[in-house]
Design an enzyme around this catalytic site. Structure first.
Site, short mmCIF file in Angstrom:
data_model
loop_
_atom_site.label_atom_id
_atom_site.label_comp_id
_atom_site.label_asym_id
_atom_site.label_seq_id
_atom_site.Cartn_x
_atom_site.Cartn_y
_atom_site.Cartn_z
N ASN A 160 9.25 47.64 58.30
CA ASN A 160 10.33 48.50 57.77
C ASN A 160 9.98 49.05 56.39
OD1 ASN A 160 10.52 46.26 56.14
ND2 ASN A 160 12.69 45.87 56.50
N ASP A 164 6.61 36.55 46.06
CA ASP A 164 7.93 36.19 46.58
C ASP A 164 7.91 34.81 47.22
OD1 ASP A 164 6.33 36.99 48.70
OD2 ASP A 164 7.57 38.69 49.28
N GLU A 171 13.79 45.03 50.56
CA GLU A 171 14.14 45.65 51.84
C GLU A 171 14.64 47.08 51.61
OE1 GLU A 171 13.05 44.09 54.22
OE2 GLU A 171 13.78 42.05 54.46
N HIS A 192 9.06 47.47 53.74
CA HIS A 192 9.37 46.67 52.54
C HIS A 192 8.07 46.32 51.81
CE1 HIS A 192 9.27 42.52 54.87
NE2 HIS A 192 8.07 42.82 54.40
C1 F6R Z 1 4.51 38.53 51.52
C2 F6R Z 1 5.28 39.75 51.35
C3 F6R Z 1 5.61 40.64 52.49
C4 F6R Z 1 4.45 40.86 53.45
C5 F6R Z 1 4.85 41.79 54.59
C6 F6R Z 1 3.76 41.90 55.64
O1 F6R Z 1 4.29 37.89 50.29
O2 F6R Z 1 5.68 40.01 50.27
O3 F6R Z 1 6.05 41.87 51.99
O4 F6R Z 1 3.37 41.42 52.75
O5 F6R Z 1 6.02 41.33 55.20
O6 F6R Z 1 3.62 40.68 56.28
P1 F6R Z 1 2.46 40.43 57.35
O7 F6R Z 1 1.18 40.58 56.63
O8 F6R Z 1 2.70 39.04 57.85
O9 F6R Z 1 2.63 41.49 58.39
#
Ligand code: F6R
Length: 245
Positions: A139, A71, A146, A141
């Site tokens: 959450n 992403d 989301e 995701h």
């Molecule tokens: C990043 C992504 C997000 C993260 C998630 C956890 O490429 O796709 O889904 O994996 O938000 O983020 P951290 O590791 O910063 O807690």
């Protein structure tokens, strides 16, 4: 119930991230021409550190591999220090021998519905991804899918939730504007991967992990879509696993 998910409860964050890096090494040794899917975020930082160290020590080669980002923030050019393209360049790609033309990422500064569709077309052309790394949001995701995201969704533009914006605010300096939209692989795009490795560390992920593993599948928990996939490893440290019985 998510009986098919393979859950690995490790003690420390380092053990969990080293295990994640090991699975990528194994993949590239078994199949040098692998298609790799890389996530970003704080969780993945030690994984890439460990992967780069293993690459150097074991003299691995990524010369035949192809890499895709999960992403990106809409509005951020690949040179922007908070962009995921920049993150992967600095932490991984610049340290390994993957050819520049084999690195794919959605360009946040020109992200449109058409660019998202083109990204999906490239994924379908080179894919399926052999190994897809994932983190998880508080959450639940996965990528920027989301709660409420369709389990068949493909690459697209999305609005980031308040929860995600709050969690990710720490990655933006106080004087820079935080991106509020993302361009992301969909849940359906992710489920096409042959092998998915989800890494979660820390207490803040414990509820999301419990919901993903112990509850019925639900659109309110995007990560629960993984229960339908036949080949998922979930790597957890003690804190992320703390709400599992
Ligand atoms: C990043 C992504 C997000 C993260 C998630 C956890 O490429 O796709 O889904 O994996 O938000 O983020 P951290 O590791 O910063 O807690």
């Amino acid at each position: 119930m998510g009986t098919r998910l393979r859950i690995h409860k490790l003690t420390t964050k380092k053990q969990a991230s080293d295990a994640c890096a090991y699975l990528v090494c194994k993949q590239i040794i078994d199949k040098p021409s692998s298609v790799l899917g890389f996530a970003t975020g704080g969780t993945m930082e030690p994984v890439y550190k460990s992967l780069v160290a293993e690459y150097k020590q074991r003299k691995l080669s990524f010369a035949e591999s192809v890499a895709f980002s999960l992403d990106e923030y809409v509005g951020l050019a690949p040179e922007h220090p908070q962009s995921f393209a920049y993150y992967l360049q600095k932490r991984l790609y610049q340290h390994i021998d993957i050819p520049k033309q084999s690195i794919y990422f959605p360009k946040g500064d020109i992200a449109t519905d058409d660019i998202a569709q083109q990204y999906q077309q490239n994924l379908d052309k080179y894919g399926p991804i052999d190994i897809q790394l994932l983190g998880i949001g508080v959450n639940a995701h996965i990528a920027f899918n989301e709660p409420g995201s369709d389990f068949n969704s493909l690459c697209r533009l999305v609005q980031l939730s308040t929860s995600t914006l709050t969690s990710n605010a720490k990655y933006f300096e106080s004087n820079t504007m935080q991106a509020s939209k993302g361009i992301t692989m969909g849940i359906g795009s992710i489920l096409k991967a042959k092998h998915i490795v989800l890494l979660a560390v820390g207490q803040s992920k414990a509820e999301a992990i419990r919901d993903m593993i112990c509850n019925e599948q639900s659109l309110s928990c995007p990560a629960s879509a993984l229960q339908s996939h036949p080949n998922v490893d979930v790597l957890l440290d003690k804190d992320a696993a703390s709400l599992l019985s």
